[in-house]
Design a protein around this motif. Sequence first.
Motif, short mmCIF file in Angstrom:
data_model
loop_
_atom_site.label_atom_id
_atom_site.label_comp_id
_atom_site.label_asym_id
_atom_site.label_seq_id
_atom_site.Cartn_x
_atom_site.Cartn_y
_atom_site.Cartn_z
N UNK A 95 -6.54 -2.18 -1.45
CA UNK A 95 -5.88 -3.48 -1.47
C UNK A 95 -6.83 -4.57 -0.95
N UNK A 96 -7.56 -4.27 0.09
CA UNK A 96 -8.51 -5.27 0.60
C UNK A 96 -9.58 -5.60 -0.45
N UNK A 97 -10.03 -4.58 -1.17
CA UNK A 97 -11.01 -4.83 -2.23
C UNK A 97 -10.40 -5.68 -3.34
N UNK A 98 -9.17 -5.37 -3.71
CA UNK A 98 -8.46 -6.13 -4.75
C UNK A 98 -8.31 -7.58 -4.30
N UNK A 99 -7.91 -7.78 -3.06
CA UNK A 99 -7.68 -9.14 -2.56
C UNK A 99 -8.95 -9.94 -2.31
N UNK A 143 -4.90 14.05 -3.07
CA UNK A 143 -5.99 13.66 -2.18
C UNK A 143 -5.84 12.21 -1.70
N UNK A 144 -5.02 11.43 -2.37
CA UNK A 144 -4.86 10.02 -2.04
C UNK A 144 -4.13 9.87 -0.70
N UNK A 145 -4.61 8.95 0.12
CA UNK A 145 -3.96 8.66 1.40
C UNK A 145 -3.54 7.19 1.42
N UNK A 146 -2.65 6.88 2.35
CA UNK A 146 -2.27 5.47 2.50
C UNK A 146 -3.47 4.64 2.97
N UNK A 147 -4.35 5.24 3.73
CA UNK A 147 -5.56 4.53 4.16
C UNK A 147 -6.42 4.17 2.95
N UNK A 148 -6.50 5.07 1.96
CA UNK A 148 -7.22 4.76 0.72
C UNK A 148 -6.62 3.53 0.05
N UNK A 165 -4.10 -1.76 -7.09
CA UNK A 165 -4.47 -0.69 -6.13
C UNK A 165 -4.54 0.64 -6.86
N UNK A 166 -3.52 0.93 -7.64
CA UNK A 166 -3.48 2.19 -8.38
C UNK A 166 -4.67 2.31 -9.33
N UNK A 167 -4.95 1.23 -10.05
CA UNK A 167 -6.08 1.25 -10.97
C UNK A 167 -7.40 1.46 -10.28
N UNK A 168 -7.61 0.75 -9.19
CA UNK A 168 -8.87 0.86 -8.44
C UNK A 168 -9.08 2.29 -7.94
N UNK A 169 -8.04 2.86 -7.36
CA UNK A 169 -8.17 4.22 -6.83
C UNK A 169 -8.33 5.23 -7.96
N UNK A 170 -7.58 5.07 -9.03
CA UNK A 170 -7.70 6.01 -10.16
C UNK A 170 -9.12 6.00 -10.72
N UNK A 220 0.82 -1.21 0.00
CA UNK A 220 0.00 0.00 0.00
C UNK A 220 0.86 1.26 0.00
N UNK A 221 2.00 1.20 0.66
CA UNK A 221 2.90 2.36 0.66
C UNK A 221 3.45 2.61 -0.74
N UNK A 222 3.82 1.55 -1.43
CA UNK A 222 4.34 1.68 -2.79
C UNK A 222 3.27 2.26 -3.72
#
Length: 165
Positions: A55-59, A45-50, A156-161, A32-34
């Motif tokens: 990641x949990x959704x992806x997994x 606006x993105x946070x590590x919590x986001x 993770x990047x794709x989901x948030x984007x 998640x940090x990466x």
Amino acid sequence: MLNQNFKYPDTAAYNFVTQELEQRGVKLSDLTHLAYELLVEFDTRVTEADCQVALQAVLHKREVLNQAMVALELDRLAQADQLREPLLSIIKNDAGVFGTDETLALAIANVYGTIGTTNFGYMDRVKSGIIKNYDQQPNQVNTFIDDLLGALVAAICGKIAHQLA
């Protein structure tokens, strides 16, 4: 033959992947940090919590879990010399023309469209952070795990984007 009574083991698959990652020394927070480091360059606006939520959704996606289970198990079997030749040598030596490791990882990244795919290509090219550690770890078969980790970061990047668009 199709078994009408079979219920897909979603929870068992999730537990298998997360426990295997943990046993291999992967901290989900490293992933998640990466992802955060990649995303914050484009949107502050993105946070590590986001990233942790993503990641949990992806997994929890079957497509992701299926690819991850196969990748992790192939590395484990190769490490234990439990594959037949010539596949064993190909995987143990991470043969550059093999490509199956990237193919499994791309299947994960593709779930999140072009953004996931291009981020996976970037992660596979630069191999930073925890991914670099696994790519360069001696005496351990990491043919699939380094690409798997890159794919998870890309996802993770794709989901948030997609959520921010």
